[in-house]
Scaffold this active site. Sequence first.
Site, PDB file in Angstrom:
ATOM      1  N   CYS A 115       0.820  -1.225   0.000  1.00 43.00           N
ATOM      2  CA  CYS A 115       0.000   0.000   0.000  1.00 43.00           C
ATOM      3  C   CYS A 115       0.848   1.267   0.000  1.00 43.00           C
ATOM      4  O   CYS A 115       0.377   2.331  -0.397  1.00 43.00           O
ATOM      5  CB  CYS A 115      -0.949   0.008   1.197  1.00 43.00           C
ATOM      6  SG  CYS A 115      -2.143  -1.325   1.084  1.00 43.00           S
ATOM      7  N   HIS A 134      -3.950   6.853   1.790  1.00 36.50           N
ATOM      8  CA  HIS A 134      -4.245   5.483   1.355  1.00 36.50           C
ATOM      9  C   HIS A 134      -5.671   5.096   1.757  1.00 36.50           C
ATOM     10  O   HIS A 134      -6.131   5.414   2.852  1.00 36.50           O
ATOM     11  CB  HIS A 134      -3.245   4.496   1.943  1.00 36.50           C
ATOM     12  CG  HIS A 134      -3.529   3.111   1.475  1.00 36.50           C
ATOM     13  ND1 HIS A 134      -3.532   2.788   0.141  1.00 36.50           N
ATOM     14  CD2 HIS A 134      -3.889   1.983   2.136  1.00 36.50           C
ATOM     15  CE1 HIS A 134      -3.863   1.523   0.004  1.00 36.50           C
ATOM     16  NE2 HIS A 134      -4.078   1.009   1.198  1.00 36.50           N
ATOM     17  N   ASN A 179      -9.858  -1.043  -1.792  1.00 34.77           N
ATOM     18  CA  ASN A 179      -8.436  -0.783  -1.571  1.00 34.77           C
ATOM     19  C   ASN A 179      -7.671  -1.333  -2.775  1.00 34.77           C
ATOM     20  O   ASN A 179      -7.604  -2.545  -2.960  1.00 34.77           O
ATOM     21  CB  ASN A 179      -7.997  -1.487  -0.282  1.00 34.77           C
ATOM     22  CG  ASN A 179      -6.509  -1.335   0.007  1.00 34.77           C
ATOM     23  OD1 ASN A 179      -5.779  -0.701  -0.749  1.00 34.77           O
ATOM     24  ND2 ASN A 179      -6.075  -1.924   1.114  1.00 34.77           N
TER      25      ASN A 179
HETATM   26  N1  ACO Z   1     -19.185  -9.374   6.498  1.00 36.10           N
HETATM   27  C1  ACO Z   1     -19.880  -9.634   7.634  1.00 36.10           C
HETATM   28  N2  ACO Z   1     -19.285  -9.828   8.827  1.00 36.10           N
HETATM   29  C2  ACO Z   1     -17.926  -9.737   8.858  1.00 36.10           C
HETATM   30  C3  ACO Z   1     -17.167  -9.471   7.708  1.00 36.10           C
HETATM   31  C4  ACO Z   1     -17.850  -9.300   6.501  1.00 36.10           C
HETATM   32  N3  ACO Z   1     -17.206  -9.041   5.340  1.00 36.10           N
HETATM   33  N4  ACO Z   1     -15.875  -9.458   8.069  1.00 36.10           N
HETATM   34  C5  ACO Z   1     -15.808  -9.710   9.375  1.00 36.10           C
HETATM   35  N5  ACO Z   1     -17.066  -9.888   9.852  1.00 36.10           N
HETATM   36  C6  ACO Z   1     -17.476 -10.180  11.228  1.00 36.10           C
HETATM   37  C7  ACO Z   1     -16.465 -11.029  11.942  1.00 36.10           C
HETATM   38  O1  ACO Z   1     -16.655 -12.407  11.680  1.00 36.10           O
HETATM   39  C8  ACO Z   1     -16.764 -10.683  13.371  1.00 36.10           C
HETATM   40  O2  ACO Z   1     -17.891 -11.393  13.779  1.00 36.10           O
HETATM   41  P1  ACO Z   1     -17.980 -11.938  15.304  1.00 36.10           P
HETATM   42  O3  ACO Z   1     -17.952 -10.709  16.166  1.00 36.10           O
HETATM   43  O4  ACO Z   1     -19.280 -12.649  15.311  1.00 36.10           O
HETATM   44  O5  ACO Z   1     -16.787 -12.803  15.490  1.00 36.10           O
HETATM   45  C9  ACO Z   1     -17.160  -9.216  13.305  1.00 36.10           C
HETATM   46  O6  ACO Z   1     -17.545  -8.964  11.937  1.00 36.10           O
HETATM   47  C10 ACO Z   1     -16.038  -8.268  13.631  1.00 36.10           C
HETATM   48  O7  ACO Z   1     -14.875  -8.719  12.913  1.00 36.10           O
HETATM   49  P2  ACO Z   1     -13.545  -7.946  12.992  1.00 36.10           P
HETATM   50  O8  ACO Z   1     -12.517  -8.577  12.112  1.00 36.10           O
HETATM   51  O9  ACO Z   1     -13.173  -7.746  14.430  1.00 36.10           O
HETATM   52  O10 ACO Z   1     -14.023  -6.571  12.354  1.00 36.10           O
HETATM   53  P3  ACO Z   1     -13.373  -5.162  12.466  1.00 36.10           P
HETATM   54  O11 ACO Z   1     -14.311  -4.262  13.139  1.00 36.10           O
HETATM   55  O12 ACO Z   1     -11.959  -5.244  12.922  1.00 36.10           O
HETATM   56  O13 ACO Z   1     -13.327  -4.728  10.948  1.00 36.10           O
HETATM   57  C11 ACO Z   1     -11.849  -4.554   9.094  1.00 36.10           C
HETATM   58  C12 ACO Z   1     -12.563  -5.492  10.046  1.00 36.10           C
HETATM   59  C13 ACO Z   1     -12.891  -3.789   8.311  1.00 36.10           C
HETATM   60  C14 ACO Z   1     -11.036  -5.388   8.153  1.00 36.10           C
HETATM   61  C15 ACO Z   1     -10.988  -3.559   9.881  1.00 36.10           C
HETATM   62  O14 ACO Z   1     -10.276  -4.210  10.885  1.00 36.10           O
HETATM   63  C16 ACO Z   1     -10.017  -2.836   8.995  1.00 36.10           C
HETATM   64  O15 ACO Z   1     -10.372  -2.126   8.069  1.00 36.10           O
HETATM   65  N6  ACO Z   1      -8.719  -2.975   9.284  1.00 36.10           N
HETATM   66  C17 ACO Z   1      -7.684  -2.358   8.441  1.00 36.10           C
HETATM   67  C18 ACO Z   1      -7.531  -3.164   7.225  1.00 36.10           C
HETATM   68  C19 ACO Z   1      -6.477  -2.601   6.343  1.00 36.10           C
HETATM   69  O16 ACO Z   1      -5.965  -1.511   6.540  1.00 36.10           O
HETATM   70  N7  ACO Z   1      -6.162  -3.372   5.331  1.00 36.10           N
HETATM   71  C20 ACO Z   1      -5.242  -2.872   4.373  1.00 36.10           C
HETATM   72  C21 ACO Z   1      -4.053  -3.613   4.327  1.00 36.10           C
HETATM   73  S1  ACO Z   1      -3.085  -2.741   3.356  1.00 36.10           S
HETATM   74  C22 ACO Z   1      -1.890  -3.550   2.524  1.00 36.10           C
HETATM   75  O17 ACO Z   1      -0.754  -3.215   2.685  1.00 36.10           O
HETATM   76  C23 ACO Z   1      -2.239  -4.607   1.579  1.00 36.10           C
END
Ligand code: ACO
Length: 353
Positions: free
Chosen positions: A112, A279, A309
């Site tokens: 990224c 980003h 992304n």
């Molecule tokens: N649809 C429905 N439910 C989902 C989904 C989905 N797509 N994804 C996760 N959930 C559920 C999980 O199973 C969990 O359920 P549970 O509570 O029953 O166990 C709940 O939602 C919460 O899951 P978390 O993973 O804790 O969700 P979070 O609030 O952390 O959000 C997210 C996840 C959106 C990915 C967030 O953490 C985020 O954006 N993090 C940053 C990601 C990022 O920057 N990625 C880029 C990487 S960059 C690179 O260099 C490639």
Amino acid sequence: MGSVIVGTGVAQPPHVVSNADLVKVMDTSDEWIQSRTGVARRRYVAPGVGSVQLAAEAVSAALNDAGVAPGEVDLLVNATMTPDMFAPGNAALVQAEVGLERICAFEIRQQCSGFVYGLELADAMLANGRATTAVVVGAEAHAGYMPFGPTSWAMLRGTHDGPADPDEYAAATDSRAWSVLFGDGAGACVLRRGEDDSGFIGGRLFSDGGSYDLIHVPGIGFSRQPYIDAAQLEAGLCIPQMKGMELFRQAVRAMPSAVTGVLDSVGLSVSDLDLVIAHQANARIVSAVGTALGLDESVVPSNIAEHGNTTAATLPILFHEQRLAGRVGSGALVAFTAFGAGAHWGASLYRVP
Ligand code: ACO
């Protein structure tokens, strides 16, 4: 004298996949995806199309925009985490595809943060006279990572009505936290050495390998013999593993800190900024970056709803769109900033000539 951006271009695959489409192949909802990430739709390349083709299209568009002939380019910096082949990297393949001369072309793997690293490298090579006309391109074909089986892909492409295959559905649901985030695309900028004190006026780059496991792809590596085998595929080692919340926490601290650090280094402050090209990993991260900097959301725009992304392609696509929207006027101060896998992060400061 900093280098200046004289042209921009993008490439976007035609296949748009909405959140409603994803609902057919995994247990998710439009409401969850939009409220937790801001993504409404993303694009995926077709089989046989990779990041080389996207990069070549974006580079050609940027050269056309700049009015620069391919023969004038003497440096190509290509950023991707989804190359067409394990080796060689994309850079030479893009060079040949665009019809550039036998120039210096190299690949960087900063995910990224690839574009901000690429800008800093190109700016340094222009400043020290190693190049006169540079192109920096970020391009990604994440579709190959997507945890979809053949039935799911057929449903997403509209060639099969369903129902979903239960095993494919379960596997896609296992990877839903990261797979809904990503989309494919490319963006490029053409850079030339500036003639006054505008252009790239400062930059800061950082890395912390201690955080490599925030997001990484553990398989396909040469510490394994053989470096790829069916067991790795079976164990899901060839797709991203992500610690989403910790990644989120680090991203919202690192990007504002990189921006304020580079502003300090050139004697400017946050109030001098007209635009932050941040980003786009999650709309909530972009919003938190704006809040941390004390900036109005119009200064820290987001386009993640339309693209997801796009990793190394994110910054140039957003910058291109902001240019077209008339947000990059003469004299404007623009900060580019990114945080991603590695961990790598940083910021570049650009005064529009
Ligand atoms: N649809 C429905 N439910 C989902 C989904 C989905 N797509 N994804 C996760 N959930 C559920 C999980 O199973 C969990 O359920 P549970 O509570 O029953 O166990 C709940 O939602 C919460 O899951 P978390 O993973 O804790 O969700 P979070 O609030 O952390 O959000 C997210 C996840 C959106 C990915 C967030 O953490 C985020 O954006 N993090 C940053 C990601 C990022 O920057 N990625 C880029 C990487 S960059 C690179 O260099 C490639």
